[in-house]
Enzyme design. Structure first.
Site, PDB file in Angstrom:
ATOM      1  N   SER A  99       0.868  -1.176   0.000  1.00 30.26           N
ATOM      2  CA  SER A  99       0.000   0.000   0.000  1.00 30.26           C
ATOM      3  C   SER A  99       0.903   1.223   0.000  1.00 30.26           C
ATOM      4  O   SER A  99       2.086   1.129   0.357  1.00 30.26           O
ATOM      5  CB  SER A  99      -0.843  -0.010   1.288  1.00 30.26           C
ATOM      6  OG  SER A  99      -1.498   1.228   1.475  1.00 30.26           O
ATOM      7  N   TYR A 101      -2.279  -1.464  10.323  1.00 30.64           N
ATOM      8  CA  TYR A 101      -2.221  -1.537   8.850  1.00 30.64           C
ATOM      9  C   TYR A 101      -0.885  -0.996   8.350  1.00 30.64           C
ATOM     10  O   TYR A 101      -0.215  -1.617   7.517  1.00 30.64           O
ATOM     11  CB  TYR A 101      -3.391  -0.727   8.280  1.00 30.64           C
ATOM     12  CG  TYR A 101      -3.615  -0.884   6.801  1.00 30.64           C
ATOM     13  CD1 TYR A 101      -4.369  -1.936   6.295  1.00 30.64           C
ATOM     14  CD2 TYR A 101      -3.088   0.034   5.900  1.00 30.64           C
ATOM     15  CE1 TYR A 101      -4.597  -2.069   4.934  1.00 30.64           C
ATOM     16  CE2 TYR A 101      -3.309  -0.092   4.539  1.00 30.64           C
ATOM     17  CZ  TYR A 101      -4.063  -1.144   4.056  1.00 30.64           C
ATOM     18  OH  TYR A 101      -4.282  -1.275   2.705  1.00 30.64           O
TER      19      TYR A 101
HETATM   20  P1  NAD Z   1     -11.599  -5.891  -0.315  1.00 31.33           P
HETATM   21  O1  NAD Z   1     -12.186  -5.812   1.044  1.00 31.33           O
HETATM   22  O2  NAD Z   1     -12.397  -5.503  -1.493  1.00 31.33           O
HETATM   23  O3  NAD Z   1     -11.015  -7.345  -0.579  1.00 31.33           O
HETATM   24  C1  NAD Z   1     -10.316  -8.050   0.389  1.00 31.33           C
HETATM   25  C2  NAD Z   1     -10.291  -9.505   0.010  1.00 31.33           C
HETATM   26  O4  NAD Z   1      -9.579 -10.235   1.030  1.00 31.33           O
HETATM   27  C3  NAD Z   1     -11.686 -10.137  -0.072  1.00 31.33           C
HETATM   28  O5  NAD Z   1     -11.707 -11.092  -1.119  1.00 31.33           O
HETATM   29  C4  NAD Z   1     -11.822 -10.834   1.278  1.00 31.33           C
HETATM   30  O6  NAD Z   1     -12.750 -11.914   1.265  1.00 31.33           O
HETATM   31  C5  NAD Z   1     -10.398 -11.316   1.478  1.00 31.33           C
HETATM   32  N1  NAD Z   1     -10.069 -11.636   2.856  1.00 31.33           N
HETATM   33  C6  NAD Z   1     -10.221 -10.874   3.968  1.00 31.33           C
HETATM   34  N2  NAD Z   1      -9.823 -11.567   5.053  1.00 31.33           N
HETATM   35  C7  NAD Z   1      -9.403 -12.782   4.607  1.00 31.33           C
HETATM   36  C8  NAD Z   1      -8.885 -13.929   5.250  1.00 31.33           C
HETATM   37  N3  NAD Z   1      -8.719 -13.990   6.575  1.00 31.33           N
HETATM   38  N4  NAD Z   1      -8.585 -15.000   4.494  1.00 31.33           N
HETATM   39  C9  NAD Z   1      -8.772 -14.982   3.137  1.00 31.33           C
HETATM   40  N5  NAD Z   1      -9.254 -13.911   2.480  1.00 31.33           N
HETATM   41  C10 NAD Z   1      -9.571 -12.834   3.228  1.00 31.33           C
HETATM   42  O7  NAD Z   1     -10.271  -4.993  -0.208  1.00 31.33           O
HETATM   43  P2  NAD Z   1      -9.273  -4.392  -1.306  1.00 31.33           P
HETATM   44  O8  NAD Z   1      -9.327  -2.927  -1.181  1.00 31.33           O
HETATM   45  O9  NAD Z   1      -9.464  -5.032  -2.618  1.00 31.33           O
HETATM   46  O10 NAD Z   1      -7.876  -4.841  -0.667  1.00 31.33           O
HETATM   47  C11 NAD Z   1      -7.042  -5.815  -1.238  1.00 31.33           C
HETATM   48  C12 NAD Z   1      -5.613  -5.549  -0.812  1.00 31.33           C
HETATM   49  O11 NAD Z   1      -5.203  -4.266  -1.318  1.00 31.33           O
HETATM   50  C13 NAD Z   1      -5.430  -5.488   0.706  1.00 31.33           C
HETATM   51  O12 NAD Z   1      -4.200  -6.078   1.060  1.00 31.33           O
HETATM   52  C14 NAD Z   1      -5.385  -3.987   0.975  1.00 31.33           C
HETATM   53  O13 NAD Z   1      -4.672  -3.683   2.124  1.00 31.33           O
HETATM   54  C15 NAD Z   1      -4.673  -3.514  -0.279  1.00 31.33           C
HETATM   55  N6  NAD Z   1      -4.844  -2.096  -0.563  1.00 31.33           N
HETATM   56  C16 NAD Z   1      -6.073  -1.567  -0.812  1.00 31.33           C
HETATM   57  C17 NAD Z   1      -6.187  -0.211  -1.105  1.00 31.33           C
HETATM   58  C18 NAD Z   1      -7.497   0.435  -1.430  1.00 31.33           C
HETATM   59  O14 NAD Z   1      -7.548   1.672  -1.518  1.00 31.33           O
HETATM   60  N7  NAD Z   1      -8.569  -0.308  -1.598  1.00 31.33           N
HETATM   61  C19 NAD Z   1      -5.052   0.586  -1.118  1.00 31.33           C
HETATM   62  C20 NAD Z   1      -3.820   0.011  -0.846  1.00 31.33           C
HETATM   63  C21 NAD Z   1      -3.726  -1.326  -0.576  1.00 31.33           C
END
Ligand code: NAD
Length: 261
Positions: free
Chosen positions: A143, A156
């Protein structure tokens, strides 16, 4: 179809960024193991749609990534069911927001387990098979918060900085094994993870979600728009390509200028 014959595991790919990456890899011909939580019927529908659209094998396993033995087991399942594991995308992640002194210990433990430890366990399980084939791509979804901090995100930010560190260590260890290890560092991407934060912020400020979207971007992201899961997917595909074979150990921001200022 640059990835035909490759097998990818994308953790947390039932939603958001992980789904964007799984789609992009499947579109390039990779067979994919999906993972994540959600409604069983919806996940099966998604699995079938991806397989039909891109004519690749798409399997699913609901491993809980907070459990080390389940992380190792899903790597083995990908190898057993799809023949190998060439591309590992450690993407599953959760968020919780509170000041340090109020941050619940259980949330700290859960975020560290899913956002950081699962990355270690996934790499540990996947590396021997990649070394044997002398080819591998490990992409850890960190991130902007792997490079800079924001308030109220102690677990985080700590976990994501840890992901960047673990990425660098694995990259230099594997530098001559045909395996690259990189971290993608997205800024804001409008997924359910961010939608929940926007709803909470709107409730707290007595505003609405569109207002909070604007404020969220203005606080951190000079390019005042969200990145998309499709863009993160395109970057993951590039990191798997031959053109990226000497890019390793890099935290790659895709953040509309967030960490540049
Ligand atoms: P999201 O909530 O849409 O998706 C998260 C996914 O992880 C889902 O499929 C969920 O079912 C799965 N998950 C959660 N806990 C789990 C577990 N214990 N075991 C297996 N699967 C699990 O979130 P997102 O925004 O798509 O985030 C995905 C990644 O990107 C994360 O690592 C997040 O930190 C990172 N990220 C997101 C953003 C953003 O702005 N959305 C920015 C930077 C980084």
């Amino acid at each position: 179809m640059a990835l035909k014959g490759k097998v990818a595991l994308v953790t947390g790919s039932t939603s958001g960024i992980g789904l964007g990456i799984a789609r992009a890899l499947a579109a390039e011909g990779a067979d994919v193991m999906l993972n994540g939580f959600g409604d069983a019927g919806e996940i099966e529908k998604l699995r079938g749609e991806l397989a039909d659209e891109f004519k690749v094998k798409v399997h699913y396993d609901g491993a809980d990534l907070s459990k080390p033995d389940q992380v190792a087991a899903i790597v083995k399942k990908a190898q057993d069911e799809l023949g190998s594991l060439d591309i590992l995308v450690n993407n599953a992640g959760i968020q919780f927001v509170a000041p340090v002194e109020e941050f619940p210990e259980a949330k700290w433990d859960a975020i560290l387990a899913i956002n950081l430890s699962a990355v270690f366990y996934g790499m540990k399980a996947a590396i021997p098979g990649m070394k044997a084939k002398k080819w591998g791509r490990i992409i850890n979804i960190a991130s902007a918060h792997g490079l800079v901090a924001s308030p109220h995100k102690v677990a985080y930010v700590a976990a994501k900085h840890g992901v960047v560190g673990a990425t660098k260590v694995a990259a230099i260890e594997l530098a001559n094994d045909g395996i690259t290890v990189n971290a993608i560092c997205p800024g804001w991407v409008l997924t359910p993870l961010v939608q929940h934060q926007l709803e909470d912020r709107a409730k707290e400020a007595g505003t609405d979600v569109p207002t909070e979207e604007k404020k969220m971007l203005q606080e951190t992201q000079p390019m005042l728009k969200f990145s998309t899961p499709e863009e993160i997917g395109a970057l993951a595909v590039f990191l798997c390509s031959d053109g990226a074979q000497t890019i390793t150990g890099v935290p790659l921001p895709i953040d509309g200028g967030w960490v540049a200022h």
